[in-house]
Design an enzyme around this catalytic site. Structure first.
Site, PDB file in Angstrom:
ATOM      1  N   ASP A  72       0.557  -1.143  -0.043  1.00 42.12           N
ATOM      2  CA  ASP A  72       0.484  -0.403  -0.504  1.00 42.12           C
ATOM      3  C   ASP A  72       0.987   1.462  -0.372  1.00 42.12           C
ATOM      4  O   ASP A  72       1.851   1.801   0.427  1.00 42.12           O
ATOM      5  CB  ASP A  72      -0.434   0.081   1.267  1.00 42.12           C
ATOM      6  CG  ASP A  72      -2.327  -1.122   1.249  1.00 42.12           C
ATOM      7  OD1 ASP A  72      -2.228  -1.963   0.175  1.00 42.12           O
ATOM      8  OD2 ASP A  72      -3.030  -0.818   2.124  1.00 42.12           O
ATOM      9  N   HIS A 224       3.388  -2.474   3.397  1.00 42.45           N
ATOM     10  CA  HIS A 224       3.568  -0.646   3.067  1.00 42.45           C
ATOM     11  C   HIS A 224       5.056  -0.092   2.212  1.00 42.45           C
ATOM     12  O   HIS A 224       5.909  -0.728   3.024  1.00 42.45           O
ATOM     13  CB  HIS A 224       3.177   0.833   4.262  1.00 42.45           C
ATOM     14  CG  HIS A 224       1.811   0.074   5.064  1.00 42.45           C
ATOM     15  ND1 HIS A 224       1.777  -0.980   5.884  1.00 42.45           N
ATOM     16  CD2 HIS A 224       0.472   0.404   4.297  1.00 42.45           C
ATOM     17  CE1 HIS A 224      -0.377  -1.087   5.523  1.00 42.45           C
ATOM     18  NE2 HIS A 224      -0.398   0.053   4.746  1.00 42.45           N
TER      19      HIS A 224
END
Length: 266
Positions: A72, A224
């Site tokens: 992400d 992430h």
């Protein structure tokens, strides 16, 4: 007596109404508590929840022993290092990108990195333009978040995503969120059942424990491309450890379209 019953019903309504507007960080922590840790076998089957148009929520791959690694919040300054690692490992991942977080769409590197993701065989999905909790937005605001990013992705790779990840993993069962995303052509809102904990400053040993707990069910993992305190070295080391564990457990890495059996783009 009637007044007492009416007051009780009113109180229950207000409590229910207020409890549905939790702060974004609290939402993500709830998702981490539900799907992270060593409780991978307890993840809900995919798809889950109701539908909005053709949209469904998914938290794991359809087939056992398939694993979709996801990242992400890109593009970021560390994206190229992760792409280099994936090339070294000869595996593909899925990237849920944003338009205005660590790097803005106006930066030429944004399009370069997204194009590299796509050209190297990874799937590019939407994580909204400004990373806002969609449950706090109106339908028009949700449309703006999605279409702003769609334009930038389309310019970079010539395609419009059909997959998205809602910020903080929120929105499942929220009719406004689901129907608006469905009306825009999105087919899958994707959460996870393996959480590295990187966003919560968990160390690499925590992630190793979580991924070691995968027991054969189809898996979607959460990482992430940047977070508070991250470095290129820490992000690459974490991803490398996760890859080595999942391969040693006999998992087949897949992109999200293979994971769900759906087209990645509209």
């Amino acid at each position: 007596m009637k007044s007492f019953i009416f007051a009780g019903i009113t109180l229950l309504y207000l409590v229910s109404k207020n409890s549905s507007t939790a702060a974004p960080v609290e939402v993500e922590k709830r998702q981490w508590n539900n799907w992270g840790g060593n409780n991978a076998q307890a993840a809900p089957a995919a798809p889950q929840g109701g539908q909005g148009g053709g949209l469904k929520f998914y938290s794991q791959c359809v087939n056992p022993k398939e694993w979709a690694m996801t990242f992400d919040d890109g593009p970021t300054q560390f994206a190229d290092a992760i792409l280099d690692l994936l090339k070294e490992k000869n595996m593909k991942a899925t990237f849920f990108v944003v338009g205005n977080l660590y790097m803005n769409t106006a930066d030429s590197n944004w399009a370069r990195i997204v194009k590299r993701m796509y050209n190297e065989g990874h799937v590019v999905g939407s994580h909204t333009f400004n990373h806002k909790d969609l449950t706090t937005l109106s339908a028009d605001q949700i449309r703006s978040e999605m279409t702003q990013l769609e334009g930038a992705i389309s310019q970079a790779i010539g395609k419009k995503p059909a997959f998205m990840r809602p910020p903080y993993g929120s929105g499942n069962g929220n009719q406004n969120v689901m129907s608006t995303l469905g009306s825009l052509g999105y087919t899958a809102a994707i959460t996870w059942n393996l959480d590295s904990g990187d966003w919560n400053n968990k160390d690499i040993n925590y992630a190793k424990q979580v991924f070691s707990g995968a027991n054969g069910q189809g898996s979607i993992s959460l990482n992430h491309l940047q977070y508070n305190g991250s470095t290129k070295e820490s992000i690459v080391a974490l991803a490398r450890a996760e890859i080595d564990i999942m391969l040693s457990k006999g998992y087949t890495p897949v992109t999200m379209d293979k994971c769900l059996g759906l087209n990645a783009y509209q």
